[in-house]
Scaffold this active site. Structure first.
Site, short mmCIF file in Angstrom:
data_model
loop_
_atom_site.label_atom_id
_atom_site.label_comp_id
_atom_site.label_asym_id
_atom_site.label_seq_id
_atom_site.Cartn_x
_atom_site.Cartn_y
_atom_site.Cartn_z
N ARG A 56 -30.94 -44.88 -38.62
CA ARG A 56 -30.77 -43.44 -38.86
C ARG A 56 -32.09 -42.77 -39.23
NH1 ARG A 56 -29.21 -41.89 -43.46
NH2 ARG A 56 -27.86 -43.67 -43.83
N TYR A 109 -26.58 -17.69 -28.78
CA TYR A 109 -25.65 -18.71 -28.32
C TYR A 109 -24.44 -18.72 -29.27
CZ TYR A 109 -23.65 -23.22 -27.28
OH TYR A 109 -22.79 -24.22 -26.96
N ASP A 185 -34.99 -20.22 -30.39
CA ASP A 185 -34.23 -21.07 -29.46
C ASP A 185 -34.82 -20.85 -28.08
OD1 ASP A 185 -32.37 -22.19 -27.71
OD2 ASP A 185 -30.65 -21.67 -28.97
N LYS A 210 -29.67 -29.13 -21.74
CA LYS A 210 -29.82 -28.21 -20.61
C LYS A 210 -31.02 -28.62 -19.75
CE LYS A 210 -26.41 -26.33 -22.83
NZ LYS A 210 -26.56 -25.25 -23.80
C1 LIG Z 1 -26.13 -25.03 -25.15
C2 LIG Z 1 -26.96 -24.24 -26.09
C3 LIG Z 1 -27.06 -24.57 -27.45
C4 LIG Z 1 -26.24 -25.70 -28.07
O1 LIG Z 1 -26.64 -26.94 -27.62
P1 LIG Z 1 -25.65 -28.22 -27.50
O2 LIG Z 1 -26.54 -29.25 -26.93
O3 LIG Z 1 -24.50 -27.81 -26.62
O4 LIG Z 1 -25.18 -28.53 -28.87
C5 LIG Z 1 -27.90 -23.82 -28.25
N1 LIG Z 1 -28.60 -22.77 -27.74
C6 LIG Z 1 -28.53 -22.42 -26.44
C7 LIG Z 1 -29.32 -21.27 -25.95
C8 LIG Z 1 -27.71 -23.14 -25.57
O5 LIG Z 1 -27.63 -22.77 -24.27
#
Ligand SMILES: *Cc1c(COP(=O)(O)O)cnc(C)c1O
Length: 401
Positions: A56, A109, A185, A210
């Site tokens: 961890r 998001y 983000d 993504k």
């Molecule tokens: C998908 C997404 C998230 C969350 O990520 P996960 O891997 O699904 O937990 C956060 N910010 C943006 C802009 C996203 O597209």
């Protein structure tokens, strides 16, 4: 590791995605880092944050990805991998002190917004949501004349799914003046298109799920910062709250990262073509894509991005008379029918994979009601652009004239 920070800084990002995070250039070393499956590590003596020690605390399979992502974002320190993008959001929000003020885009998001809203409802922090494209409105919330200054500014640009574009330089400068930490983000842009740290942000967040991993077969998140104090707090949070990455996912993410530059180049070029064509289609009521000269975020995006990404949104127009039946459809019904008629585009949530995905966002119960119910988000993949267009065209044509 194969690339020093200085080397990485002198190479283009297209090279760094391929060359970073490799084992030493020594005889009989593998060219790819191994997948290490061990929950504990041999050793005696003191153990603390940052030590190998236990599964961890760290894993050798995380290191190459963390190093590569840090170099790509122009950071002075390696990134931190998390179990998911939202595990990274949770860790980043832990930097807000108890009762502190969080300023966040009203079209962040949805998961980030839900988390912040729930923390606010429990009294852990004060949440102020803002239209992130309206710089004056954000400035007013960062340091209001009659209220407390912000502890954290959350940025997402372009936003998911509304594609609003924030003036990252101006907002981070004002946030720092108010004493706030800035988290951006950067999931939609990837470090190849936008580098928030170089625009002033303190922490960059990715849903690695993504574009970075890129094949819709991994759920992971990451944070990157050049601030050693912030990184230590985040690492401690990850270790104690336990939102760690599985080693196999980390290994797959690095494998995906190798082709990031090619994928981003192709999908951005195709998104630009599709946006132009959709913008004049009679079944499309409106479109948001910062690459269109007519988009309200275009000039700002040009000043801080190298390209415009490959996500676009359309609002479907209502249909007065469907050919054949003559029935009329609301914009949301037209969107659902169009999506069901597609044969190549995959109707599925998520984005940033090699395959093109399409979704009416309000099918998610958590999506804010301010996102129009006829809004369709398209994530353009790397297929042939004419094949993608032909599929959209036939599905739109099925709705009638
Ligand atoms: C998908 C997404 C998230 C969350 O990520 P996960 O891997 O699904 O937990 C956060 N910010 C943006 C802009 C996203 O597209």
């Amino acid at each position: 590791m194969s690339l020093s920070e200085q080397q990485a800084a002198s190479l283009s990002a297209e090279t760094v995605v391929v060359a970073a995070g490799r084992p030493p250039r020594e005889r009989d070393e593998p060219v790819n880092p191994p997948l290490v499956l061990s929950s504990t590590y041999f050793g005696t003596g003191p153990l603390g944050d940052g030590d190998r020690g236990y599964g961890r605390y760290s894993n050798p399979t995380w290191d190459p990805f963390e190093e590569a992502l840090g170099q790509l974002e122009g950071a002075e320190l390696p990134g931190l991998l998390y179990a998911s993008g939202l595990a990274a959001v949770s860790s980043a929000l832990s930097l807000v002190p108890a009762g502190g003020v969080l300023v966040m885009p009203s079209h962040s998001y949805a998961g980030s917004l839900v988390m912040a809203t729930e923390l606010a409802a429990k009294g852990f922090l004060e949440l102020r949501t803002v239209d992130i494209a309206d710089t004056d409105a954000v400035l007013a919330q960062l340091a209001p004349a009659d209220g407390r200054p912000a502890s954290m500014l959350w940025l997402e640009s372009p936003t998911n799914p509304m594609l609003g574009v924030a003036d990252i330089r101006a907002l981070t400068a004002a946030a720092h003046q108010a004493g706030a930490v800035v988290v951006t983000d950067n999931t939609f842009s990837t470090p190849l298109v936008q580098q928030p740290l170089t625009l002033g942000s303190d922490v960059v967040l990715h849903s690695v799920t993504k574009y970075l991993s890129g094949h819709s077969d991994v759920v992971l998140g990451a944070l990157v910062t050049s601030d050693a104090g912030l990184r230590a707090s985040l690492l401690h949070h990850r270790t104690i709250h336990g939102g760690i990455a599985g080693p196999f996912e980390a290994w797959l993410a690095l494998r995906g990262l190798r082709t990031l530059a090619l994928r981003v180049e192709r999908s951005q070029a195709s998104a630009a073509v599709l946006a132009e064509r959709l913008s004049t289609h009679p079944r499309v009521g409106s479109i948001r894509f910062p690459g269109l000269a007519s988009d309200p975020g275009h000039e700002r995006a040009k000043s801080q991005m190298k390209g415009f990404g490959s996500v676009l949104c359309i609002e479907m127009a209502p249909v007065a008379g469907v050919s054949g039946s003559g029935e009329s459809l609301s914009g949301a019904d037209a969107a659902d029918r169009m999506i069901r008629a597609l044969k190549l585009w995959l109707p599925a949530t998520s984005l940033g994979g090699v395959e093109s995905l399409i979704e009416r966002r309000r099918r998610h119960a958590a999506e804010p009601a301010s996102v129009p119910d006829n809004l369709v988000r398209l994530s353009v993949g790397i297929e042939n652009v004419e094949d993608l267009w032909a599929d959209l065209e036939q599905a739109l044509a099925g709705l009638g004239r």
